[in-house]
Design a protein around this motif. Sequence first.
Motif, PDB file in Angstrom:
ATOM      1  N   GLY A   1      43.670  43.109  45.628  1.00 53.43           N
ATOM      2  CA  GLY A   1      43.270  44.214  46.484  1.00 53.43           C
ATOM      3  C   GLY A   1      42.013  44.811  45.895  1.00 53.43           C
ATOM      4  N   ALA A   2      40.993  45.019  46.730  1.00 57.98           N
ATOM      5  CA  ALA A   2      39.711  45.508  46.217  1.00 57.98           C
ATOM      6  C   ALA A   2      39.031  46.427  47.216  1.00 57.98           C
ATOM      7  CB  ALA A   2      38.793  44.324  45.895  1.00 57.98           C
ATOM      8  N   LYS A   3      38.202  47.302  46.672  1.00 54.80           N
ATOM      9  CA  LYS A   3      37.337  48.172  47.463  1.00 54.80           C
ATOM     10  C   LYS A   3      35.902  47.686  47.302  1.00 54.80           C
ATOM     11  CE  LYS A   3      40.355  51.314  48.771  1.00 54.80           C
ATOM     12  NZ  LYS A   3      40.670  51.561  50.168  1.00 54.80           N
ATOM     13  N   VAL A   4      35.188  47.618  48.412  1.00 64.04           N
ATOM     14  CA  VAL A   4      33.774  47.238  48.406  1.00 64.04           C
ATOM     15  C   VAL A   4      32.961  48.505  48.597  1.00 64.04           C
ATOM     16  CG1 VAL A   4      31.980  45.925  49.607  1.00 64.04           C
ATOM     17  CG2 VAL A   4      34.273  44.948  49.338  1.00 64.04           C
ATOM     18  N   GLN A   5      31.952  48.686  47.756  1.00 66.82           N
ATOM     19  CA  GLN A   5      31.129  49.891  47.829  1.00 66.82           C
ATOM     20  C   GLN A   5      30.505  50.042  49.205  1.00 66.82           C
ATOM     21  OE1 GLN A   5      28.341  50.378  44.623  1.00 66.82           O
ATOM     22  NE2 GLN A   5      29.855  49.847  43.086  1.00 66.82           N
ATOM     23  N   GLY A   6      30.626  51.242  49.760  1.00 66.50           N
ATOM     24  CA  GLY A   6      30.036  51.531  51.057  1.00 66.50           C
ATOM     25  C   GLY A   6      30.904  51.170  52.245  1.00 66.50           C
ATOM     26  N   GLU A   7      32.077  50.604  52.013  1.00 70.41           N
ATOM     27  CA  GLU A   7      32.966  50.200  53.098  1.00 70.41           C
ATOM     28  C   GLU A   7      34.265  50.992  53.042  1.00 70.41           C
ATOM     29  OE1 GLU A   7      32.050  48.238  55.464  1.00 70.41           O
ATOM     30  OE2 GLU A   7      30.286  47.351  54.559  1.00 70.41           O
ATOM     31  N   THR A   8      34.854  51.217  54.189  1.00 72.13           N
ATOM     32  CA  THR A   8      36.177  51.816  54.223  1.00 72.13           C
ATOM     33  C   THR A   8      37.197  50.693  54.378  1.00 72.13           C
ATOM     34  OG1 THR A   8      36.033  52.149  56.612  1.00 72.13           O
ATOM     35  CG2 THR A   8      35.372  53.990  55.213  1.00 72.13           C
ATOM     36  N   GLY A   9      38.367  50.895  53.848  1.00 72.36           N
ATOM     37  CA  GLY A   9      39.397  49.872  53.923  1.00 72.36           C
ATOM     38  C   GLY A   9      39.467  49.072  52.636  1.00 72.36           C
ATOM     39  N   THR A  10      40.374  48.125  52.635  1.00 71.53           N
ATOM     40  CA  THR A  10      40.651  47.325  51.451  1.00 71.53           C
ATOM     41  C   THR A  10      40.562  45.846  51.777  1.00 71.53           C
ATOM     42  OG1 THR A  10      42.147  49.032  50.632  1.00 71.53           O
ATOM     43  CG2 THR A  10      42.422  46.840  49.711  1.00 71.53           C
ATOM     44  N   VAL A  11      39.933  45.085  50.897  1.00 68.79           N
ATOM     45  CA  VAL A  11      39.947  43.631  50.998  1.00 68.79           C
ATOM     46  C   VAL A  11      41.232  43.171  50.320  1.00 68.79           C
ATOM     47  CG1 VAL A  11      38.811  41.465  50.365  1.00 68.79           C
ATOM     48  CG2 VAL A  11      37.430  43.491  50.874  1.00 68.79           C
ATOM     49  N   ASN A  12      42.121  42.556  51.085  1.00 71.90           N
ATOM     50  CA  ASN A  12      43.364  42.009  50.540  1.00 71.90           C
ATOM     51  C   ASN A  12      43.318  40.494  50.675  1.00 71.90           C
ATOM     52  OD1 ASN A  12      44.986  44.405  49.899  1.00 71.90           O
ATOM     53  ND2 ASN A  12      44.769  44.820  52.083  1.00 71.90           N
ATOM     54  N   SER A  13      43.600  39.808  49.591  1.00 71.53           N
ATOM     55  CA  SER A  13      43.577  38.344  49.616  1.00 71.53           C
ATOM     56  C   SER A  13      44.781  37.781  48.892  1.00 71.53           C
ATOM     57  CB  SER A  13      42.309  37.807  48.940  1.00 71.53           C
ATOM     58  OG  SER A  13      41.176  38.101  49.705  1.00 71.53           O
ATOM     59  N   LYS A  14      45.263  36.679  49.405  1.00 69.36           N
ATOM     60  CA  LYS A  14      46.314  35.904  48.760  1.00 69.36           C
ATOM     61  C   LYS A  14      45.774  34.486  48.651  1.00 69.36           C
ATOM     62  CE  LYS A  14      50.122  38.749  50.439  1.00 69.36           C
ATOM     63  NZ  LYS A  14      50.338  39.481  49.243  1.00 69.36           N
ATOM     64  N   LEU A  15      45.393  34.107  47.434  1.00 68.42           N
ATOM     65  CA  LEU A  15      44.761  32.814  47.191  1.00 68.42           C
ATOM     66  C   LEU A  15      45.737  31.877  46.512  1.00 68.42           C
ATOM     67  CD1 LEU A  15      41.454  34.302  45.794  1.00 68.42           C
ATOM     68  CD2 LEU A  15      41.861  33.510  48.112  1.00 68.42           C
ATOM     69  N   VAL A  16      45.895  30.689  47.055  1.00 65.97           N
ATOM     70  CA  VAL A  16      46.826  29.715  46.491  1.00 65.97           C
ATOM     71  C   VAL A  16      46.054  28.684  45.684  1.00 65.97           C
ATOM     72  CG1 VAL A  16      48.514  27.927  47.076  1.00 65.97           C
ATOM     73  CG2 VAL A  16      48.465  30.056  48.377  1.00 65.97           C
ATOM     74  N   PHE A  17      46.531  28.433  44.461  1.00 69.21           N
ATOM     75  CA  PHE A  17      45.922  27.413  43.618  1.00 69.21           C
ATOM     76  C   PHE A  17      47.008  26.565  42.994  1.00 69.21           C
ATOM     77  CE2 PHE A  17      46.513  31.108  40.918  1.00 69.21           C
ATOM     78  CZ  PHE A  17      47.011  30.590  39.736  1.00 69.21           C
ATOM     79  N   LYS A  18      46.604  25.450  42.435  1.00 67.68           N
ATOM     80  CA  LYS A  18      47.537  24.541  41.782  1.00 67.68           C
ATOM     81  C   LYS A  18      47.287  24.574  40.287  1.00 67.68           C
ATOM     82  CE  LYS A  18      49.104  19.781  41.761  1.00 67.68           C
ATOM     83  NZ  LYS A  18      48.965  18.457  42.349  1.00 67.68           N
ATOM     84  N   ALA A  19      48.356  24.783  39.524  1.00 67.50           N
ATOM     85  CA  ALA A  19      48.266  24.727  38.069  1.00 67.50           C
ATOM     86  C   ALA A  19      48.575  23.281  37.651  1.00 67.50           C
ATOM     87  CB  ALA A  19      49.245  25.682  37.428  1.00 67.50           C
ATOM     88  N   VAL A  20      47.734  22.749  36.802  1.00 66.55           N
ATOM     89  CA  VAL A  20      47.903  21.367  36.332  1.00 66.55           C
ATOM     90  C   VAL A  20      48.074  21.370  34.815  1.00 66.55           C
ATOM     91  CG1 VAL A  20      46.651  20.371  38.277  1.00 66.55           C
ATOM     92  CG2 VAL A  20      45.394  21.037  36.231  1.00 66.55           C
ATOM     93  N   PRO A  21      48.832  20.377  34.303  1.00 69.05           N
ATOM     94  CA  PRO A  21      49.046  20.304  32.840  1.00 69.05           C
ATOM     95  C   PRO A  21      47.758  19.996  32.085  1.00 69.05           C
ATOM     96  CG  PRO A  21      50.449  18.734  34.014  1.00 69.05           C
ATOM     97  CD  PRO A  21      49.555  19.382  35.020  1.00 69.05           C
TER      98      PRO A  21
END
Length: 132
Positions: free
Chosen positions: A112-132
């Motif tokens: 969750g992040a705020k961008v300067q000069g903008e109202t509201g919140t950037v919400n992201s759910k990023l999927v990645f793969k963990a490898v050995p």
Amino acid sequence: MTFSMKHAAAAAVIGLAAFSTSAWAGIEDYEFQLVQPEIKQGNAAEIDVRLIDKRSGKTVPDAVIFAQRVDMAPDGMEMMAMPIEALPSTEPGIYRFKAEISMAGGWRLSLGAKVQGETGTVNSKLVFKAVP
């Protein structure tokens, strides 16, 4: 004379409307993206993301990230959340994190992040793969 003034006024209004809709971004114009879709598992795994202005494709520096979580939701283990901490950025618009990625498989980084000069919140759910 009044006919041309009406046209000029209409053109000015149309131009102003076009400028106002494209000049300001909405919070939906921003998104986080993983720098790498695969992360090497470990006690101090590094996860890098970039914040992008989707209109220009450019990175956005100086956002304030106030929420961060990493868990194994993609593999059906959402309750398996691990410690995560922010690291100093190495370049503008790149946000870095260190997390305990204890096992290989699917992981999700929620931000969750705020961008300067903008109202509201950037919400992201990023999927990645963990490898050995």
